[in-house]
Structures are given as structure tokens and as C-alpha cells.
Design an enzyme around this catalytic site. Structure first.
Site, mmCIF file in Angstrom:
data_model
loop_
_atom_site.group_PDB
_atom_site.id
_atom_site.type_symbol
_atom_site.label_atom_id
_atom_site.label_comp_id
_atom_site.label_asym_id
_atom_site.label_seq_id
_atom_site.Cartn_x
_atom_site.Cartn_y
_atom_site.Cartn_z
ATOM 1 N N GLY A 49 0.797 -1.150 0.461
ATOM 2 C CA GLY A 49 -0.162 -0.114 -0.217
ATOM 3 C C GLY A 49 0.824 1.382 0.299
ATOM 4 C CD GLN A 54 4.533 5.392 2.994
ATOM 5 O OE1 GLN A 54 2.935 4.956 2.605
ATOM 6 N NE2 GLN A 54 5.632 4.776 3.149
ATOM 7 C CB CYS A 102 7.323 1.141 5.685
ATOM 8 S SG CYS A 102 6.002 2.803 5.729
ATOM 9 C CG LEU A 103 7.043 1.223 -0.108
ATOM 10 C CD1 LEU A 103 5.703 1.806 -1.261
ATOM 11 C CD2 LEU A 103 8.023 0.250 -0.642
ATOM 12 C CG HIS A 144 1.316 0.170 7.846
ATOM 13 N ND1 HIS A 144 3.151 -0.527 7.412
ATOM 14 C CD2 HIS A 144 1.959 1.306 6.176
ATOM 15 C CE1 HIS A 144 3.561 0.275 7.040
ATOM 16 N NE2 HIS A 144 2.629 1.053 6.598
ATOM 17 C CD GLU A 145 -0.681 1.626 3.314
ATOM 18 O OE1 GLU A 145 0.098 3.211 3.225
ATOM 19 O OE2 GLU A 145 0.569 0.568 3.587
ATOM 20 C CG HIS A 148 1.683 6.063 6.242
ATOM 21 N ND1 HIS A 148 3.253 6.421 7.007
ATOM 22 C CD2 HIS A 148 1.590 4.613 5.622
ATOM 23 C CE1 HIS A 148 4.375 5.102 6.915
ATOM 24 N NE2 HIS A 148 3.298 4.595 6.130
HETATM 25 ZN ZN ZN Z 1 3.912 2.150 5.674
#
Ligand code: ZN
Length: 191
Positions: A49, A54, A102-103, A144-145, A148
Site C-alpha cells: 500500500g 508518503q 514500509c516504503l 498501516h496505511e 500514515h
Molecule cells: Zn508505510
């Protein structure tokens, strides 16, 4: 479509709560392009995701999709879902221990608790409201998303920092045990 630059840990955009998106703004060419770019950027980086902060856009939009993901091969497939102004509601108190990356936190993974079942109320990319209930690892991805969008990264929820590992060390020392545990959990969950 354009690949957007991914914000890494330490960039203030990851720590500010994102703002809600109005209907006119959502339907604008600029926001529709942002959503297309987020999908493209997520796929290119093999994320499960991605949330708008991000890619340096402080708005409450996230994209979730899991298909043959080399970063998370054990995750069950999840079709493309664009969530705008999402609200999560926990269904029950049940939690499980997840292992996340996580990216925006390159090279690092760690263990944290997620709710097993959540109800997601959101707008789709065209502004139509929808409600969906998700369980197991998919529920973890949604949590998780949405974190953010509130300026929270998974590291904030890691209870024991001794579980932190680079991806390489996770693969070498921890992946097999984690995958075995999480597959058993998913079978029990039927997710
Ligand atoms: Zn993340």
C-alpha cells in the site's frame, strides 16, 4: 502516469496528520493524477500500500493492492482499493502480532500488534461512499496505511525494538518462523 518520489523517515510530511479531501478537490484532474501516480509508484516499489503523505501530499488518500508481491509473498491477494478520508472501526478486541516494513522506512522491519478485524468507511476515487470489512493481514495493511494519514509510522507501534531487523537479516533468521506462524493464523482466520 509518473513515479513520485517517496518520502523517507525523518521527512516532516510523514509526521503531520493529513487533511481531508473535499469532493470537488477529489474529482479534480490534479487529485485524479495523484491517485494514478500513487498506484504506479506503489507497484514500482512493490509496496502492499501507499499513503499520499508518503509521496509528499498531505491529504487523506491511500491505495492498497497485493498481487504476487515479492516483498510480502505470504500476504493474501487484495484487489486494488483506493480509500479517501477513511475511517477505521475496530471489530472486536482481538489482535495479532504482525511483522511489517514500509516504503518510507527503507531496509527495516519489526513486529507490532494489529487488530484482527476492522470496518473501513471511505470514499472511492470518484467520491462514492463505501464500507468494507477486512480481516487478518489485509486488515493490518489498512491499519498501516491509515496510520500514515495520522502521522504515525509502524516503528511507533513496535513494542520490542529487539524485533527490528534489516530485510536481509529478517530473511536469513526470522522469515521462516514468521511465515509459518502467520500462515497458521490466516488459516484459522479463513483470510
Ligand atoms: Zn508505510
Amino acid at each position: 502516469m509518473t513515479l513520485r518520489k517517496i518520502a523517507h523517515l525523518g521527512h516532516p510530511v510523514l509526521r503531520r496528520p493529513a487533511r481531508e479531501v473535499g469532493l470537488t478537490e477529489l474529482q479534480s484532474e490534479e487529485t485524479q493524477r495523484l491517485i494514478d501516480d500513487m498506484i504506479e509508484t506503489k507497484r514500482d516499489a512493490h509496496g502492499a500500500g501507499i499513503a499520499a503523505p508518503q509521496v509528499h501530499e498531505p491529504v487523506r488518500i491511500a491505495v492498497i493492492e497485493v498481487i504476487d508481491n515479492p516483498r510480502y509473498p505470504y500476504k493474501p491477494p487484495a484487489g486494488l482499493s483506493v480509500i479517501v478520508n477513511p475511517v477505521l472501526e475496530y471489530l472486536g478486541d482481538e489482535t495479532y502480532m504482525n511483522n511489517e516494513g514500509c516504503l518510507s522506512v527503507p531496509g527495516m522491519r519489526g513486529e507490532l500488534r494489529r487488530r484482527v478485524a476492522v470496518r473501513v468507511s471511505a470514499l472511492d476515487r470518484h467520491g462514492t461512499p463505501f464500507v468494507t470489512e477486512v480481516r487478518g493481514l489485509t486488515a493490518g495493511t489498512y491499519q498501516h496505511e491509515v496510520d500514515h494519514l495520522d502521522g504515525v509510522v509502524f516503528l511507533d507501534r513496535v513494542e520490542d525494538t529487539r524485533t527490528l531487523a534489516t530485510w536481509e537479516q529478517f530473511d536469513t533468521h526470522h522469515r521462516d518462523a514468521f511465515v509459518e506462524r502467520i500462515m497458521r493464523f490466516q488459516q484459522e482466520e479463513g483470510s
